[in-house]
Design an enzyme around this catalytic site. Structure first.
Site, PDB file in Angstrom:
ATOM      1  N   LYS A   1      14.898 -21.476   7.628  1.00 61.28           N
ATOM      2  CA  LYS A   1      14.064 -20.763   8.281  1.00 61.28           C
ATOM      3  C   LYS A   1      12.967 -21.546   8.542  1.00 61.28           C
ATOM      4  O   LYS A   1      12.020 -21.222   9.437  1.00 61.28           O
ATOM      5  CB  LYS A   1      13.643 -19.831   7.271  1.00 61.28           C
ATOM      6  CG  LYS A   1      14.810 -18.531   7.067  1.00 61.28           C
ATOM      7  CD  LYS A   1      14.538 -17.739   5.969  1.00 61.28           C
ATOM      8  CE  LYS A   1      15.860 -16.458   5.621  1.00 61.28           C
ATOM      9  NZ  LYS A   1      15.518 -15.876   4.317  1.00 61.28           N
TER      10      LYS A   1
ATOM     11  N   GLN B   1      12.166 -14.824  -0.621  1.00 58.60           N
ATOM     12  CA  GLN B   1      13.427 -15.239  -0.406  1.00 58.60           C
ATOM     13  C   GLN B   1      14.147 -14.490  -1.854  1.00 58.60           C
ATOM     14  O   GLN B   1      14.040 -14.700  -3.022  1.00 58.60           O
ATOM     15  CB  GLN B   1      13.800 -16.733  -0.565  1.00 58.60           C
ATOM     16  CG  GLN B   1      15.337 -17.029  -0.466  1.00 58.60           C
ATOM     17  CD  GLN B   1      15.687 -16.645   0.901  1.00 58.60           C
ATOM     18  OE1 GLN B   1      15.297 -16.928   2.153  1.00 58.60           O
ATOM     19  NE2 GLN B   1      17.013 -16.073   0.806  1.00 58.60           N
TER      20      GLN B   1
ATOM     21  N   ASP C   1      10.662  -9.132   6.869  1.00 56.66           N
ATOM     22  CA  ASP C   1      12.015  -8.881   6.698  1.00 56.66           C
ATOM     23  C   ASP C   1      12.416  -7.352   7.048  1.00 56.66           C
ATOM     24  O   ASP C   1      13.589  -7.015   6.869  1.00 56.66           O
ATOM     25  CB  ASP C   1      12.406  -9.173   5.289  1.00 56.66           C
ATOM     26  CG  ASP C   1      12.976 -10.586   4.949  1.00 56.66           C
ATOM     27  OD1 ASP C   1      13.883 -11.151   6.051  1.00 56.66           O
ATOM     28  OD2 ASP C   1      12.692 -11.186   3.968  1.00 56.66           O
TER      29      ASP C   1
END
Ligand code: NDP
Length: 284
Positions: free
Chosen positions: A53, A97, A120
């Site tokens: 990422k 995460q 997200d």
């Protein structure tokens, strides 16, 4: 023999488009877009995801701020980190995460992220808007799948779509996106009766289960589009939820693992971060 939907090629095209948009953003607003990435613990898979990422951020010109907390961190330590990022006006997006180490309440941590920084698309507000077909930040993985379907050029309107998996981060948003795209959607899970018959009726079959090669050729309709979200680490390397070698003989389109949905997820994260920045910029 199925056409392969190449996630590497499509994601690279999307990242190049975002790179141009990020440069335009910089020229217009004279500031860099910032994504904060919070990693707790030392799970090797999570470390790889975070590294990829950050690499994608570098490519498109988004500044990434990386926060690595030890696996023994308390809930308070993780929440303090996220709370500080929530009020930092220079931060456009926050990514925590998952999974967090056992004992840390993931939902409570995610709720600390303001909806306009939820890159997200995991928050109830974004999922709720998606379910109402209103503008929202869409979870990266299912969003990436929609882009892959778009790339096939096949009209999906009115088609039977079957999603195997009902998680909040993949299966549910996936089913809502397909419904919003006028598919007739069936969502399956571990308690579904006669999964094989349901799958066999799918024009579009999305597997998001987490079980290697679970979807076998006898579960797939001739000419179906098969999307494999699964990432399973086995002795033979990364394997999807679909028995690729046999299913590719029956499907019209299929995604490989690796090189399918995985790279799309990261490209859509870049897209979401850019969009959050743009929306926040217009809020000031
Ligand atoms: P979860 O474990 O949260 O959900 C799995 C789903 O599969 C559940 O809804 C479960 O049903 C269902 N399921 C499990 N066993 C069966 C079965 N025998 N028959 C039918 N359904 C079953 O996983 P995620 O949604 O987070 O992820 C799914 C897969 O996608 C994993 O392999 C993950 O690694 C991968 N993934 C890939 C990403 C990418 O970028 N490519 C991103 C995110 C995930 P129930 O609800 O009843 O338990």
């Amino acid at each position: 023999m199925a056409n392969i939907i190449d996630g590497k090629i499509i994601s690279s095209k999307i990242k190049n488009q975002i790179k141009d948009k990020v440069a335009e953003f910089y020229n217009k607003y004279n500031r860099q877009i910032k994504l904060a990435v919070v990693l707790v613990g030392d799970d090797p898979a999570s470390q790889v995801y975070v590294k990829n990422k950050i690499k994608a951020c570098e490519f498109v010109g988004i500044q990434s701020l990386s926060f690595s907390l030890p696996k023994e961190s308390s809930f308070e330590q993780v929440s303090d980190c996220v709370k500080a990022l929530a009020v930092d006006t220079s931060v456009d997006g926050i990514l925590v995460q998952l999974p967090l180490p056992k004992g840390i309440d993931e939902e409570a941590i995610l709720r600390l992220i303001p909806a306009n920084k939820d890159v997200d698309g995991f928050l109830a507000e974004n999922l709720g808007n998606l379910s109402m077909n209103k503008p929202s930040t869409v979870a990266c993985t299912p969003f990436g799948v929609m882009k892959m379907l778009e790339e096939t050029g096949v009209s999906i309107k009115g088609k039977n779509a079957v999603v195997v998996g009902r998680s909040n981060i993949v299966g549910k948003p996936m089913s809502m996106l397909l419904l919003n795209a006028d598919c007739t959607v069936t969502v399956c899970h571990s308690k579904t009766n006669d999964l094989k018959t349901i799958c066999k009726n799918a024009d579009i079959l999305v597997a998001a289960i987490g079980k290697p090669k679970f979807i076998t050729a006898d579960m797939v309709k001739e000419g179906a589009i098969v999307i494999d979200v699964g990432i399973n680490r086995t002795e033979n390397g990364l394997v999807g939820d679909v028995d690729f070698d046999n299913v590719k003989e029956i499907a019209s389109y299929i995604t490989p693992v690796p090189g399918g949905v995985g790279p799309m997820t990261i490209a859509m994260l870049m897209y979401n971060t850019y969009n959050c920045a743009l929306r926040r910029q217009n809020e000031f």
